[in-house]
Each structure stands twice: as C-alpha cells, then as structure tokens.
Design a protein around this motif. Sequence first.
Motif, short mmCIF file in Angstrom:
data_model
loop_
_atom_site.label_atom_id
_atom_site.label_comp_id
_atom_site.label_asym_id
_atom_site.label_seq_id
_atom_site.Cartn_x
_atom_site.Cartn_y
_atom_site.Cartn_z
N HIS A 147 57.21 44.28 29.34
CA HIS A 147 58.19 43.36 28.77
C HIS A 147 59.61 43.92 28.82
CE1 HIS A 147 59.86 40.30 26.15
NE2 HIS A 147 60.36 41.27 25.40
N GLU A 148 59.76 45.20 28.47
CA GLU A 148 61.09 45.78 28.36
C GLU A 148 61.63 46.33 29.68
OE1 GLU A 148 61.21 48.69 25.26
OE2 GLU A 148 60.86 47.22 23.69
N CYS A 149 60.75 46.61 30.63
CA CYS A 149 61.22 47.29 31.84
C CYS A 149 60.72 46.64 33.13
CB CYS A 149 60.76 48.75 31.77
SG CYS A 149 61.20 49.73 33.20
N LEU A 150 59.43 46.62 33.34
CA LEU A 150 58.89 46.26 34.65
C LEU A 150 59.04 44.78 35.00
CD1 LEU A 150 55.75 48.54 34.62
CD2 LEU A 150 57.92 48.91 35.84
N ASP A 151 59.07 43.91 33.99
CA ASP A 151 59.28 42.49 34.28
C ASP A 151 60.69 42.21 34.81
OD1 ASP A 151 56.71 41.97 33.46
OD2 ASP A 151 57.27 41.02 31.56
N TRP A 152 61.59 43.18 34.68
CA TRP A 152 62.98 43.01 35.07
C TRP A 152 63.34 43.82 36.31
CZ3 TRP A 152 64.99 39.29 32.17
CH2 TRP A 152 64.41 39.07 30.93
N THR A 153 62.35 44.45 36.91
CA THR A 153 62.63 45.40 37.99
C THR A 153 61.76 45.10 39.20
OG1 THR A 153 63.02 47.08 36.28
CG2 THR A 153 62.79 47.86 38.54
N LEU A 154 62.35 45.09 40.37
CA LEU A 154 61.58 45.00 41.61
C LEU A 154 61.18 46.42 42.02
CD1 LEU A 154 63.64 42.39 43.65
CD2 LEU A 154 61.45 42.04 42.47
N ILE A 155 59.93 46.63 42.21
CA ILE A 155 59.42 47.95 42.58
C ILE A 155 59.10 47.95 44.07
CG2 ILE A 155 57.59 49.64 42.20
CD1 ILE A 155 59.54 49.33 39.82
N TRP A 156 59.67 48.92 44.78
CA TRP A 156 59.48 49.02 46.22
C TRP A 156 58.32 49.93 46.60
CZ3 TRP A 156 61.89 45.80 49.44
CH2 TRP A 156 63.00 45.11 48.93
N ASN A 157 58.15 51.05 45.86
CA ASN A 157 57.12 52.01 46.23
C ASN A 157 56.75 52.90 45.04
OD1 ASN A 157 59.16 54.01 46.05
ND2 ASN A 157 59.73 53.64 48.19
N LYS A 158 55.82 53.78 45.28
CA LYS A 158 55.31 54.67 44.23
C LYS A 158 56.42 55.58 43.69
CE LYS A 158 52.22 58.59 44.03
NZ LYS A 158 51.21 59.36 44.74
N GLN A 159 57.26 56.11 44.56
CA GLN A 159 58.32 57.03 44.12
C GLN A 159 59.31 56.32 43.20
OE1 GLN A 159 57.36 56.61 47.37
NE2 GLN A 159 56.23 58.54 47.57
N GLN A 160 59.69 55.11 43.57
CA GLN A 160 60.61 54.36 42.72
C GLN A 160 59.96 54.05 41.39
OE1 GLN A 160 61.30 50.30 43.52
NE2 GLN A 160 63.16 50.19 42.27
N LEU A 161 58.70 53.63 41.40
CA LEU A 161 58.00 53.33 40.15
C LEU A 161 57.96 54.56 39.26
CD1 LEU A 161 56.40 51.47 38.30
CD2 LEU A 161 54.34 52.08 39.62
N HIS A 162 57.71 55.72 39.84
CA HIS A 162 57.68 56.96 39.05
C HIS A 162 59.04 57.21 38.40
CE1 HIS A 162 57.58 61.26 38.13
NE2 HIS A 162 56.28 61.04 37.91
N ARG A 163 60.13 57.05 39.17
CA ARG A 163 61.48 57.24 38.62
C ARG A 163 61.76 56.24 37.50
NH1 ARG A 163 62.95 57.57 43.89
NH2 ARG A 163 63.90 55.52 43.84
N VAL A 164 61.42 54.98 37.73
CA VAL A 164 61.67 53.94 36.72
C VAL A 164 60.90 54.25 35.44
CG1 VAL A 164 61.23 51.50 36.18
CG2 VAL A 164 62.29 52.12 38.36
N LEU A 165 59.63 54.59 35.56
CA LEU A 165 58.82 54.86 34.37
C LEU A 165 59.28 56.14 33.66
CD1 LEU A 165 55.26 53.82 35.58
CD2 LEU A 165 56.78 52.61 33.97
N THR A 166 59.66 57.15 34.42
CA THR A 166 60.17 58.38 33.80
C THR A 166 61.44 58.10 33.02
OG1 THR A 166 59.17 59.71 35.56
CG2 THR A 166 60.92 60.75 34.27
N ASP A 167 62.35 57.34 33.61
CA ASP A 167 63.59 56.97 32.89
C ASP A 167 63.28 56.12 31.67
OD1 ASP A 167 65.06 58.34 34.78
OD2 ASP A 167 65.78 56.54 35.82
N TYR A 168 62.35 55.19 31.82
CA TYR A 168 62.00 54.34 30.68
C TYR A 168 61.39 55.18 29.55
CZ TYR A 168 59.99 50.92 27.62
OH TYR A 168 59.67 50.21 26.50
N LEU A 169 60.55 56.14 29.90
CA LEU A 169 59.95 56.98 28.86
C LEU A 169 61.01 57.80 28.12
CD1 LEU A 169 56.63 58.14 30.51
CD2 LEU A 169 56.89 56.76 28.45
#
Length: 180
Positions: A147-169
């Motif tokens: 709700h707070e992060c992934l619904d608002w973000t287009l994810i291209w690959n595993k590396q980007q997802l890792h960066r996004v989730l690390t920043d979100y955490l």
Amino acid sequence: MSASSVRRILRRHRLDPAPRRGGPSWTQFLRAQAGGLLATDFFTVETVGLTRLYVLFVVEIERRTVHLAGITAHPTGAWVTQQARNLLMDLDDRVHRFRFLIRDRDTKFTAAFDAVFAAAGMEVVKIPPRAPKANAYAERWARTVRHECLDWTLIWNKQQLHRVLTDYLEHYTGHGHTGR
C-alpha cells in the motif's frame, strides 16, 4: 454465545462463575511473549516485464523490525533454507531471544528450513491451513509495504526491487512504525 446465556446456564446448574485470577491481563501476556516471536512469509511482485519475484521477509514481533531475507524469481526449498541461515547470522547474538517462528504451510518452507531454526533453539509454529490471520503480523507488513510503496512503483528487476525495499525499510523503521 452471549455472557447472559453463560450466566443463565451457570445459575441453572448452580455453578458460580470462575473467580478472578491474579496475574497478567491478556494484553500483558501477549506483550511478554512478543519478545520471543518471529513471523515469516512471502509476497510476490510483478515486474514491468511480467516476471514474478518472490520476497521472503521476517518480522520481529515485539519491535516490528522487518528483515528482508531474500528476493528471487525461483524460490526453492534449498534457497529458502539458505536465506534462513543468512538471517540467523545477521541476528547474531540476539538469536537466543527468539523462541518461536510463525510461518504458513507453503511447500517452500521445507524440513531443512525448520531444522535451521530448531538448531538455533526455536520452535517452528505452522499456522492452520488457509488461515492467514494466524500470521497477522507478517500479513499486515506485506499489505503495508504494498500500500505505501509497491503499489506506487514500477519494478523493472530484482536489483531495483531490492533497492526499493531496502530504502522503504529504512523509512519504515525510522518513522515510528517499529515498537509497540
């Protein structure tokens, strides 16, 4: 059954209600146990290229600290078991505080996965089938990150997802989401 029905049945059988017990309230009991609980689960993320990525995470119930255990497109039992070993190394000297790991019955959680936690002195508690509310802390976190992060973000690959989730955490732990 309502309280008045219980009272009526007790009176009919000439039974007194149970005496008030001393000791902690239910809330106090749960808070006392929370320090020894971990909860784990997966959620999936679809990339722009329609690749499904699986995110394995673990929540420390008492502190609401979330550990990103791993991301993969192909979660096997061996991969999940290795992520468990890595998590326990990251927890280091705090691992002895945890008594229970709550997980669902996903087949990716193998006997080898359970054995990693058993070797660390934890009991693995499997929730009942089709009962996601029994792992409410993990389910809630997965819903929150969506709700707070992934619904608002287009994810291209595993590396980007890792960066996004690390920043979100970092944001999640720094903005009052942890603790009681």
